[in-house]
Design an enzyme around this catalytic site. Structure first.
Site, PDB file in Angstrom:
ATOM      1  N   GLU A 120      51.687  91.766   1.769  1.00 42.48           N
ATOM      2  CA  GLU A 120      51.122  92.843   2.584  1.00 42.48           C
ATOM      3  C   GLU A 120      52.058  93.226   3.739  1.00 42.48           C
ATOM      4  O   GLU A 120      51.633  93.323   4.890  1.00 42.48           O
ATOM      5  CB  GLU A 120      49.742  92.446   3.108  1.00 42.48           C
ATOM      6  CG  GLU A 120      48.744  92.134   1.998  1.00 42.48           C
ATOM      7  CD  GLU A 120      47.334  91.856   2.508  1.00 42.48           C
ATOM      8  OE1 GLU A 120      47.188  91.449   3.682  1.00 42.48           O
ATOM      9  OE2 GLU A 120      46.381  92.048   1.726  1.00 42.48           O
ATOM     10  N   GLU A 266      44.750  90.284  -5.075  1.00 40.12           N
ATOM     11  CA  GLU A 266      43.728  89.505  -4.387  1.00 40.12           C
ATOM     12  C   GLU A 266      42.420  90.281  -4.390  1.00 40.12           C
ATOM     13  O   GLU A 266      42.396  91.463  -4.044  1.00 40.12           O
ATOM     14  CB  GLU A 266      44.118  89.206  -2.931  1.00 40.12           C
ATOM     15  CG  GLU A 266      45.378  88.395  -2.752  1.00 40.12           C
ATOM     16  CD  GLU A 266      45.739  88.178  -1.276  1.00 40.12           C
ATOM     17  OE1 GLU A 266      44.855  88.390  -0.409  1.00 40.12           O
ATOM     18  OE2 GLU A 266      46.889  87.827  -0.995  1.00 40.12           O
TER      19      GLU A 266
END
Length: 481
Positions: A120, A266
């Site tokens: 991220e 995720e």
């Protein structure tokens, strides 16, 4: 009628082992930010016992990789964000690939299928720190894989937070999805490069975070049952997962890559640390997600199977709680490898407890509690703050399982968590005369006062790393509560 022996064998296999058929493309994230980690071999066996065939890591730790060798599990290794800068050097990238991928590329080695470049890195809260570092690192890692002759089997990808795309306020629907203007150039570079190398884009989608801190968000829309549909120019969306996923599909289409493969890196639901973080809501979420994945119907814009890595495998008591107290409680399993609630990873709805970690060794049945005979309570608050700075007190927060304890209970919980982190050292249960050791389980109702596991020395987080994380997290805890 003649019986096909193969069909009979397959049928019997399914009856004997109903977990033998997994949801297509289903894997799990294995994070290791814990003060006391299960031995990696124990975790690998637990994955195999539950027929979880894919695992996503957040590094390429030698001990973890050694445990995965010969397992046959498909593995996504990772380069942490703090290494992105050095991966801007092609020589360093080649060295990383040699040490962490090529090294394990042999019969009986580790079946590495992806390299996650960063985690991220474009997250808004990073304030642009990694924006100009990510693409060069991705490029060098994939080129190094190609040069090593591994590029067809191992693909580099960048796990991205869903905040890299959005729809405009004037048309807030998935079909209007576009990448964020401030990173459009970088995202276009990344997507073009992934397409050139037949690699997927990886996205993390968290319906829970849509609810967290946003009381205006429609509760049912975070799940897969009972939500009021949202219309997107004739296409109906009944859950935020599908809507989020298809917003990415539209964003990819806008930069010329509407057919690019997508991995959900995720997705999951925490069980502690917020009013919506509990086993009931987690059970509801997974019992909507897994059957949907099991049908391979996909989303309105991608009506096919989706490769998904659940987040996560185990609770991690040393994670930063900067995003929220729930960060330490995403596991399908507790810190000790025991399942939290019934689940069916085949997506068939035949829920039962997953198979927990085997042969787990616990510390003795001892707890640290508030000493009711203590005379001077003027330093109680400071001692509780100290204990929570160096251990995990997130269960005491608003909406959590231990939020209903009285003052003495709060002190006992904090003291015990510190005592367990310190491996039940009796000097860790003094707190200026405010605490004492007991062999009586002091758990109260739904609030569990845990006894920590005995972690193998080879699998422990380094003491300095744990200290840093817990100090930061503890300061945040004190500020929050």
């Amino acid at each position: 009628m003649m019986v096909n022996p193969l069909a009979l064998f397959v049928g019997l296999t399914i009856l004997i082992n109903p977990l033998s058929i997994m949801v297509d493309g289903l894997g799990v994230n294995w994070g290791t930010m814990a003060t006391h980690k299960l031995p990696p071999k124990t975790v690998v066996q637990m994955l195999k016992d539950n027929n979880i065939n894919k695992v996503k890591l957040f590094d390429a730790d030698e001990t973890t990789m050694g445990a995965l060798a010969g397992s046959g599990l498909e593995v996504m290794v990772a380069i942490p964000n703090d290494q992105l800068n050095v991966m801007g050097s092609y020589d360093r990238a080649k060295d990383w690939v040699r040490k962490n991928v090529t090294r394990y590329n042999f019969s009986g080695g580790v079946n590495i299928t992806f390299v996650a470049v960063g985690n991220e890195p474009f997250l808004k809260s990073y304030n642009g720190t990694f924006i100009n570092l990510t693409f060069p690192a991705l490029q060098n890692i994939q080129n190094a894989l190609n040069e090593a002759g591994l590029g067809n089997a191992v693909k580099a990808t960048v796990p991205l937070n869903a905040d890299v795309y959005d729809s405009p306020p004037s048309d807030p629907v998935p079909s209007a999805g576009r990448f964020r203007p401030d990173i459009l150039g970088q995202m276009t570079q990344i997507v073009d490069f992934l397409g050139k190398n037949n690699a997927p884009i990886t996205i993390n989608i968290y319906p829970f975070l849509s609810l967290y801190g946003n009381d205006d968000f429609p509760l049912n829309y975070a799940f897969f049952d009972g939500a009021q549909p949202i219309d997107d120019h004739g296409v109906s969306y009944t859950n935020v997962f599908d809507a989020n996923f298809d917003t990415l599909v539209s964003s990819l289409k806008a930069v010329g890559h509407g057919d690019m493969p997508i991995i959900v890196g995720e997705v999951g639901w925490p069980t502690e640390g917020d009013k919506h973080a509990n086993t009931g809501d987690a059970y509801r979420f997974y019992n909507g997600l897994l059957p949907r994945l099991g049908t391979n119907k996909g989303t309105p814009l991608r009506p096919t199977y989706i490769e998904v890595y659940l987040f996560g495998l185990l609770d991690e008591d040393a994670k930063s709680i900067a995003p929220g107290a729930f960060e330490r409680h995403w596991g399908l399993f507790r810190f000790d490898g025991q399942p939290k609630f019934p689940l069916d990873l085949t997506g068939q709805g035949q829920n039962k407890m997953l198979i927990g970690a085997r042969n787990v060794t616990y510390q003795p049945n001892k707890w640290c509690e508030f000493n009711p005979e203590a005379k001077d309570l003027t330093k109680l608050a400071k001692n509780i703050d100290f204990a929570c700075t160096f251990s995990d007190c997130t269960a005491l927060g608003y909406g959590s399982s231990c939020n209903g304890l009285d003052a003495n209970g709060n002190a006992s919980y904090a003291f015990n968590m510190y005592f367990q982190v310190k491996n039940q050292d009796e000097m860790a249960c003094v707190f200026q005369g405010l605490a004492r050791v007991t062999d009586k389980n002091i758990s109260q109702g739904q609030c569990d006062f845990p006894v920590q596991i005995v972690a193998s020395s080879s699998s422990c987080v380094s003491s300095s790393l744990v200290l840093v994380w817990l100090i930061v997290a503890g300061v945040l805890y004190v500020l929050m509560f």
